[in-house]
Design an enzyme around this catalytic site. Sequence first.
Site, PDB file in Angstrom:
ATOM      1  N   HIS A  62       0.836  -1.195   0.000  1.00  0.00           N
ATOM      2  CA  HIS A  62       0.000   0.000   0.000  1.00  0.00           C
ATOM      3  C   HIS A  62       0.873   1.248   0.000  1.00  0.00           C
ATOM      4  O   HIS A  62       2.077   1.200   0.268  1.00  0.00           O
ATOM      5  CB  HIS A  62      -0.939   0.007   1.203  1.00  0.00           C
ATOM      6  N   CYS A  97       2.869  -4.965   7.088  1.00  0.00           N
ATOM      7  CA  CYS A  97       2.539  -4.701   5.693  1.00  0.00           C
ATOM      8  C   CYS A  97       3.653  -3.876   5.038  1.00  0.00           C
ATOM      9  O   CYS A  97       4.524  -3.338   5.714  1.00  0.00           O
ATOM     10  CB  CYS A  97       1.191  -3.996   5.578  1.00  0.00           C
TER      11      CYS A  97
END
Length: 548
Positions: A447, A466
């Site tokens: 992301h 992440c």
Amino acid sequence: MKRLACSPVPGVVPVDGLFRRRLLLTALACTVAGPLRALAADLAAASGGRLWLDESGHPLPQTSAALHLLADAASHGLDPQDYEAAGLAQAFSRPLAPGPQADAAEQALTRAFEHYLTDLHRGRIDPVQLGQRYRPGRQVPFDPGQLLRTALQRQEPAAAVAAAVPQLSQYGRLRQALARYRSLAGHPAWNEALPQLPRPAQSRTRKLEPGQPWSGLERLAQRLQLLGDLAAGTAAPSAGAVDAGSGAPRYEVELVEAVRRFQQRHGLEPDGVIGATTLAQLEVDPAARAHQIELALERLRWTPLLKARRMVVVNLPEFMLRAYEVASDGSVRVALESRVVVGRALDTRTPLFDEDMRFIEFSPYWNIPPSIARAETIPKLRRDPGYFDRMGFEFVGADGSVQRALSGAHLDAVLAGRMRIRQRPGPQNALGDIKFVFPNADNIYLHHTPAVSLFGRERRDYSHGCIRVEKPVELAEFVLQGMAGWDRARIESAMAQGSSNTLKLADPVPVLIHYGTTLVKGDQIYFFNDLYGHDRRLDAALRQHRPG
């Protein structure tokens, strides 16, 4: 089972050590040679005759080539002793009369070579043992026996080795680097440690800055020349400016640039200043670097090969993402390079696995994981209630209902698992304005982020696991190739619209989360810190794995 008494067969070629025990005690039997002969006959029939000996017991030309390949296992970062290279060479150093000893020698060499091919192809350690969840289905079926027989039909055992190794250009480049660093092992330039760094005025730490004198410059220059960071023939530091007070040469010009190149190759800030971290990297001797390359070769043997037209690879210790594309001629090119931020080494390490990217979410919601909500978000909201509105948070019930009012009851419901906290799309959203989804058990994804300043740091392990991407638009262009209408302008518009929208990819794109502390780019080799200690664990596993 009753143990069978056997005596040595007259005329047996003498061999020493472990190979002697294995060959004689298990194979050179009196009356039990029948099954062994049958196995050797089956192998021979598959290749139209004996594999390694002619009818008179003389080694075939391909036997010498095979023995040389086993002896050369070290060039792949493997140990020839694991394949009985020395003992086999001795066993085949003279003719072997037809009979049990010839059958045993044939079988031993066949097994050793198949073992070698298997290690070259799959590695010596199962990556699952080290917590790496690469999917077995990605691996191409491998039959070392068939590969060997096919190569021997052409009398080219080297062809079997070439087919067994990872079909990646990086593998060959690392082998060349391994040979180079092994040639430097034991060089006098590393016999003594570099002298202590000076302590500049107004500084608590010891470091060497451009223009300062230092007695270790000549030894430093010698190391940098051997490593390729300083051009051969560069004038010795003593030939340049010398400090009048200390009589030591000054650190400047070519040597500063060479240190910057060294720092760049070792994942350090290339500022030319030699501090404790740079000095520690300079002190690593070539033998240790050679071993680091050996570990990288072992990891490449596990790596799922590029079978799709496109692939995304994140190398965690390097903090880099690369997107690869296969051209029409079969060559592989790097279509994109992007810095990334990965999980913290201390407590939220990014796991290693491979999955297919299937969706892109524009202007995503961030559903705060329960662990983060308990440890970080809720304590902060209790201290600073205004943080709830500033960050665009809301509560979501088990039935999907949304509450945008902060209350102690809602926070208690989150702790009890009856509600969750999520962050609405917007400039404060932790996921930025785009999210790349490859469904996995750890809920890891790629992301963007509003905290773009972190991409400017050399060490970038700051996330909860992440992976934050510096170039999300370029990555979206890469994965959306072939989907009509999705050009850069439309991607940027979707990212800016402020309402969540999920797009399914027409063709899934494989994503590999990789761990390599050594990498060859162009004609330069790069070394990175063992961020999560995976190299240390792999080294320990290999030491336990060693036979004998």
